[in-house]
Design a protein around this motif. Structure first.
Motif, PDB file in Angstrom:
ATOM      1  N   ARG A 105      37.939  70.884 -19.412  1.00  0.00           N
ATOM      2  CA  ARG A 105      36.931  69.766 -19.641  1.00  0.00           C
ATOM      3  C   ARG A 105      36.718  69.418 -17.955  1.00  0.00           C
ATOM      4  N   GLY A 106      35.490  69.290 -17.733  1.00  0.00           N
ATOM      5  CA  GLY A 106      35.176  68.619 -16.216  1.00  0.00           C
ATOM      6  C   GLY A 106      34.236  67.470 -16.351  1.00  0.00           C
ATOM      7  N   VAL A 107      34.600  66.277 -15.908  1.00  0.00           N
ATOM      8  CA  VAL A 107      33.663  65.376 -15.939  1.00  0.00           C
ATOM      9  C   VAL A 107      32.981  65.201 -14.439  1.00  0.00           C
ATOM     10  N   ASP A 108      31.490  64.564 -14.385  1.00  0.00           N
ATOM     11  CA  ASP A 108      31.114  64.203 -13.019  1.00  0.00           C
ATOM     12  C   ASP A 108      31.374  62.686 -12.708  1.00  0.00           C
ATOM     13  N   THR A 109      31.955  62.638 -11.628  1.00  0.00           N
ATOM     14  CA  THR A 109      32.272  60.980 -10.986  1.00  0.00           C
ATOM     15  C   THR A 109      31.333  60.625 -10.307  1.00  0.00           C
TER      16      THR A 109
END
Length: 349
Positions: A287-291
């Motif tokens: 999983r990747g999240v944009d910060t």
């Protein structure tokens, strides 16, 4: 807010990160008093924090908020480990019913001005159809059906309902990546502390981490800056699971997905690791999240990258003992034997 500064109530102070956050807040700018709440007393030193023994699942929490003139609540009682909570049923009660009772109390508190909730990026799930990076406006491709992820999604739903009913209260929701560090005990750190690390055959997922110190820093930042909104919080960059395992210098074993799931259940029953069901999806698809919003709107920059956060955790992991490796081999054999029995039974049916 009192003339001397904010009066902050922090839930979940019996656990290490909640206790450390409450204690750090006592010396933060603009904070007059900090009240720590939990059903059991904290084990470590809480400094100038005023501890109140109260179960947030009970109506007494409303009396605490009113009596202490609380204007800011930091909710840290959503937990990911059923083992530490006394089982899945108790965990769900603490997470969901506790949040409902806390928000009901907050709704009746006319002096409340700010609510900060520690949530998790687990609410986005992990599947083969996911985007490269989740932004805060995106929904999971598949709604969570059980465990911590389902609890966190329900908690966020209740928080959004509270925000609609109390538009005068600033609500800050922090969706944190997997928190990691030498003192963190969670499903993901239990997994990485296994003597032999099981991986899903044919998959090498991307992972993001948030250092324990950056979690405390972002919570304090949210309290003192009064910025509302929902924010992904994670260290810069990504690590592939294979890279993380190499940096631990631990052996790994690749197993089919169903076998990893069965092994996780066996490890959970043996109390070797608090291997959560939703962890299997993460270990398969990552999983990747944009910060971007974290930096540009919340104004927070983690000190640790994903890689440096993991490196600090890795320094605390002792070398694998041969005896422990043999124990995991036996657990793997048990999973295989159980699978064969199941298949035999299915064939007879």
């Amino acid at each position: 807010m009192s003339a001397a500064g904010k009066v902050v109530l922090v839930t979940g102070v019996s656990r290490d990160l909640g206790r450390r956050h409450a204690r750090a807040l006592t010396s933060a700018p603009g904070i007059a008093r900090v009240i720590g709440v939990d059903a059991v007393p904290p084990r470590g030193d809480i400094g100038d924090v005023s501890f109140v023994r109260a179960d947030i699942r009970k109506p007494v929490i409303a009396k605490v908020i009113a009596k202490e003139d609380v204007d800011t609540v930091v909710h840290m009682s959503v937990i990911a480990t059923p083992g530490s909570a006394g089982g899945r049923h108790t965990m769900k009660e603490l997470n969901v019913l506790g949040t409902m009772q806390l928000l009901a109390a907050a709704q009746r508190a006319p002096g409340l001005r700010h609510l900060v909730v520690k949530s998790t990026s687990t609410v986005y799930g992990a599947s083969s159809r996911d985007p490269a990076m989740f932004t805060e406006d995106m929904e999971p491709r598949r709604q969570p059906r059980s465990g911590y992820a389902k609890d966190a999604a329900e908690v966020e739903g209740y928080v959004r309902g509270f925000a609609r009913r109390r538009p005068d209260v600033r609500v800050t929701l922090l969706r944190c990546a997997n928190v990691i560090g030498p003192e963190v005990h969670s499903p993901i750190t239990s997994y990485f502390r296994l003597p032999v690390i099981p991986t899903v055959l044919g998959f090498d997922p991307r992972m993001q981490f948030l250092h324990q110190d950056d979690l405390l820093a972002v919570l304090e930042h949210a309290v003192v800056t009064d910025i509302a909104g929902t924010y992904n919080v994670a260290g810069d960059g990504m690590l592939m699971l294979s890279q993380a395992i190499r940096r631990l210098q631990r052996p790994s074993v690749s197993l089919p997905s169903f076998a990893v799931g069965r092994l996780g259940s066996a490890l959970r029953r043996a109390r070797l690791a608090d291997f959560s069901p939703e962890q299997l999806g993460l270990l398969t698809f990552g999983r990747g999240v944009d910060t971007t919003r974290m930096r540009e709107e919340l104004g927070f920059e983690p000190r640790h990258t994903t890689a440096s956060a993991f490196a600090d955790f890795a320094r605390s992991v002792t070398p694998t003992a041969d005896q422990a490796a043999r124990l995991l081999d036996r657990a793997t054999a048990t999973v295989g034997a159980t699978t064969m029995l199941d298949q035999t039974g299915a064939g007879r049916g």
